[in-house]
Design an enzyme around this catalytic site. Sequence first.
Site, mmCIF file in Angstrom:
data_model
loop_
_atom_site.group_PDB
_atom_site.id
_atom_site.type_symbol
_atom_site.label_atom_id
_atom_site.label_comp_id
_atom_site.label_asym_id
_atom_site.label_seq_id
_atom_site.Cartn_x
_atom_site.Cartn_y
_atom_site.Cartn_z
ATOM 1 N N ARG A 178 0.827 -1.219 0.000
ATOM 2 C CA ARG A 178 0.000 0.000 0.000
ATOM 3 C C ARG A 178 0.860 1.269 0.000
ATOM 4 O O ARG A 178 0.526 2.256 0.659
ATOM 5 C CB ARG A 178 -0.947 0.041 1.196
ATOM 6 C CG ARG A 178 -1.957 -1.044 1.247
ATOM 7 C CD ARG A 178 -2.939 -0.982 0.067
ATOM 8 N NE ARG A 178 -3.973 -1.976 0.260
ATOM 9 C CZ ARG A 178 -3.859 -3.255 -0.092
ATOM 10 N NH1 ARG A 178 -2.771 -3.690 -0.719
ATOM 11 N NH2 ARG A 178 -4.834 -4.103 0.121
ATOM 12 N N SER A 248 -10.812 -0.058 3.149
ATOM 13 C CA SER A 248 -10.060 -0.311 4.391
ATOM 14 C C SER A 248 -9.578 1.002 4.966
ATOM 15 O O SER A 248 -8.894 1.762 4.273
ATOM 16 C CB SER A 248 -8.841 -1.182 4.103
ATOM 17 O OG SER A 248 -9.249 -2.365 3.490
ATOM 18 N N GLU A 343 -5.010 4.134 6.176
ATOM 19 C CA GLU A 343 -4.714 3.915 4.757
ATOM 20 C C GLU A 343 -5.099 5.118 3.870
ATOM 21 O O GLU A 343 -4.280 5.560 3.056
ATOM 22 C CB GLU A 343 -5.420 2.644 4.270
ATOM 23 C CG GLU A 343 -5.010 2.288 2.858
ATOM 24 C CD GLU A 343 -5.720 1.064 2.322
ATOM 25 O OE1 GLU A 343 -5.566 -0.024 2.878
ATOM 26 O OE2 GLU A 343 -6.433 1.206 1.315
#
Length: 360
Positions: A178, A248, A343
């Site tokens: 990520r 998320s 995130e």
Amino acid sequence: MDSTHHLTDSTTLPPAVERKVSLQQYNTFQFDYQAEFFAIVDNLETLKSLLGWARQQHLSVTMLGGGSNLLISADIPGLVIINRLKGCSAKEEKGNHLSLVVGAGENWHKIVEFTVQNNWFGIENLALIPGTAGAAPVQNIGAYGVEVKDSLARVQVLDRVSLDVYWINAHDCGFAYRDSHFKGQWKEKYFITAIELSLKKRADLMLSYGGLANQIDGEPSLQKVFQAVCQVRSSKLPDPNELANAGSFFKNPIVSVAQHSQLKESFPSLVSFPHGKEFKLAAGWLIDQAGWKGKVQQGVGVYEKQALVLINHQASKAESLLELEASIKASVFDLYGVELEREPVQLPGLSGKLNQEIPL
Ligand SMILES: Cc1cc2nc3c(=O)[nH]c(=O)nc-3n(C[C@H](O)[C@H](O)[C@H](O)COP(=O)(O)OP(=O)(O)OC[C@H]3O[C@@H](n4cnc5c(N)ncnc54)[C@H](O)[C@@H]3O)c2cc1C
């Protein structure tokens, strides 16, 4: 200095630019903050000329795609550009490979669908991830054991200062879980204008994650994997058009082998996966076990089917979500000694900073 310093309310703006536009429909959390200046851009020439204009006016520039990985928590000063650069062209290459060049403003899922229809392998596990193709490299999107870096050959960028356009090899983009240089050291340097995917005409399917194999009847095929991913995702994740969310909200924390063994001893049902020489913990499990799943407070909450997803039920501003985030982080840390990391990207970032002052 205020970013509006050189612009009065009566200054004539370039044709593509509007003043004080609500971003509510441009972020999937649907928070209602304004862009000081706003433009939707569908071609490179306009993009370059707007960057030149913003520089002249000492305005910071923020580029958005689908707004599905954002936490906007205040009005955004300067110019907000919505990327709608389109285009998609495929080229056969030697052997098993095929190159697909995609404009940064194309819808990512539509591209995945297109590749599956054409029998091209590589990104089928990344179906139904919202947002644009150009944002895919920013956090190196991933799902079901696959990341976009696995099928990415090059990224086309526009240098925000020189306005030059060139390709950067995927190996040089600092891709990690990520993460990429586009989220870090290149954040203020480049806008992504296109990506080049390297797909395969024949390949092994990746079925070992998230119970995909159980969803497939008979002999697995590219189409069946695509459908299974769409099915599993639709059953587990909220559709942002129905429940405002950004997917998320936390990354899965990475811990050392030693910390993992300690945790496993205290919490035998801990959900974790090997990650190189370390372990990745399922953040959703940690949050769920801490008792947050399904909780609703002050118009925001934790999704009842997946504790990793935070939902905006009816808040117009981000304060209550930020409070919820802080409470979840504190309780997970108290219980497990593990720090959760957000995130989505929080905006505004470098609010009011002038383009010229940003180090390259
Ligand atoms: C329901 C749901 C499920 C999701 N599932 C997943 C998942 O499985 N895996 C996953 O990895 N992500 C997932 N996400 C997160 C999100 O979809 C991805 O991160 C997606 O790539 C974001 O694309 P976007 O166009 O919406 O980017 P935006 O949210 O608009 O932007 C994200 C960041 O990228 C920057 N950016 C956008 N476009 C450009 C550009 N052209 N050049 C430079 N910078 C740019 C923005 O400034 C911002 O910092 C999910 C989100 C939702 C809502």
